[in-house]
Scaffold this motif. Structure first.
Motif, PDB file in Angstrom:
ATOM      1  N   LEU A 183     -11.719   4.379  -0.326  1.00  0.00           N
ATOM      2  CA  LEU A 183     -11.645   3.749  -1.650  1.00  0.00           C
ATOM      3  C   LEU A 183     -12.798   4.200  -2.534  1.00  0.00           C
ATOM      4  O   LEU A 183     -12.605   4.513  -3.710  1.00  0.00           O
ATOM      5  CB  LEU A 183     -11.641   2.224  -1.508  1.00  0.00           C
TER       6      LEU A 183
ATOM      7  N   GLU B  36     -12.362   7.353  -4.380  1.00  0.00           N
ATOM      8  CA  GLU B  36     -11.323   7.395  -5.404  1.00  0.00           C
ATOM      9  C   GLU B  36     -11.601   6.509  -6.614  1.00  0.00           C
ATOM     10  O   GLU B  36     -11.040   6.741  -7.683  1.00  0.00           O
ATOM     11  CB  GLU B  36      -9.985   6.958  -4.789  1.00  0.00           C
ATOM     12  N   LEU B  37     -12.418   5.500  -6.447  1.00  0.00           N
ATOM     13  CA  LEU B  37     -12.629   4.528  -7.524  1.00  0.00           C
ATOM     14  C   LEU B  37     -13.528   5.086  -8.621  1.00  0.00           C
ATOM     15  O   LEU B  37     -14.478   5.821  -8.347  1.00  0.00           O
ATOM     16  CB  LEU B  37     -13.253   3.253  -6.959  1.00  0.00           C
TER      17      LEU B  37
ATOM     18  N   ARG C  43      -3.985   0.124  -4.871  1.00  0.00           N
ATOM     19  CA  ARG C  43      -5.446   0.037  -4.769  1.00  0.00           C
ATOM     20  C   ARG C  43      -5.867  -1.378  -4.366  1.00  0.00           C
ATOM     21  O   ARG C  43      -6.680  -1.573  -3.469  1.00  0.00           O
ATOM     22  CB  ARG C  43      -6.090   0.416  -6.099  1.00  0.00           C
TER      23      ARG C  43
ATOM     24  N   ARG D 216      -5.051  -2.009  -0.790  1.00  0.00           N
ATOM     25  CA  ARG D 216      -6.002  -1.309   0.077  1.00  0.00           C
ATOM     26  C   ARG D 216      -7.340  -2.047   0.142  1.00  0.00           C
ATOM     27  O   ARG D 216      -7.966  -2.123   1.210  1.00  0.00           O
ATOM     28  CB  ARG D 216      -6.180   0.123  -0.406  1.00  0.00           C
TER      29      ARG D 216
ATOM     30  N   GLU E  41       0.831  -1.196   0.000  1.00  0.00           N
ATOM     31  CA  GLU E  41       0.000   0.000   0.000  1.00  0.00           C
ATOM     32  C   GLU E  41       0.875   1.260   0.000  1.00  0.00           C
ATOM     33  O   GLU E  41       0.543   2.262  -0.629  1.00  0.00           O
ATOM     34  CB  GLU E  41      -0.912   0.003   1.229  1.00  0.00           C
TER      35      GLU E  41
ATOM     36  N   TYR F  36      -1.991   0.768  -9.226  1.00  0.00           N
ATOM     37  CA  TYR F  36      -3.003  -0.284  -9.309  1.00  0.00           C
ATOM     38  C   TYR F  36      -2.815  -1.325  -8.207  1.00  0.00           C
ATOM     39  O   TYR F  36      -3.780  -1.840  -7.658  1.00  0.00           O
ATOM     40  CB  TYR F  36      -3.002  -0.948 -10.687  1.00  0.00           C
TER      41      TYR F  36
END
Length: 136
Positions: A111, A114-115, A85, A88, A76, A82
């Motif tokens: 998350l 941000e996704l 992510r 996380r 992390e 990628y």
């Protein structure tokens, strides 16, 4: 065995297991270990760690869970975006599955913010307790 053969083999234990809990995690861990030997990738590393996490959860192996968590925390902090992510997501899942729901909700909330992939974003929202995650 090559990369694609191993990836196909990894789907096997998932396909035949009557339930997630009954997945042959030993086989999955072994296959991801073999894949990591032929295709070194941060994504494979995270997937291998996630499989080890699920095996440790099934076995009640707290020391292994701590080891996996530490490795995910390292990824992390330092892996490609990628893989960070994915690490996380695995850390959020670990917190969720070990009953640390507030910690998991915080991770999932961050998350979700941000996704860009809508299904994954909604999943994270649901896990974070956000009613927006239940929308269509």
């Amino acid at each position: 065995m090559g990369r694609f053969t191993l990836e196909a083999a990894i789907s096997g234990p998932h396909s035949v297991a009557p339930s997630f809990a009954e997945t042959d995690w030993d086989a999955v861990v072994t296959l991801y270990g073999a894949l990591a030997q032929v295709w070194r990738s941060p994504s494979v590393t995270v997937a291998h760690l996630a499989a080890r996490m699920h095996r440790a959860l099934a076995d009640g192996d707290a020391p292994e869970l701590r080891h996996v968590e530490n490795e995910l925390l390292e990824l992390e902090a330092s892996a490609a975006a990628y893989a960070r992510r994915d690490a996380r997501l695995a850390l959020a899942d670990l917190a969720w599955r070990t009953g640390l729901r507030e910690q998991a909700a915080q991770r999932y909330r961050a998350l979700a913010d941000e996704l860009t992939a809508e299904p994954l974003r909604r999943f994270c929202q649901r896990r974070a307790g956000d009613p927006a995650g239940w929308g269509a």
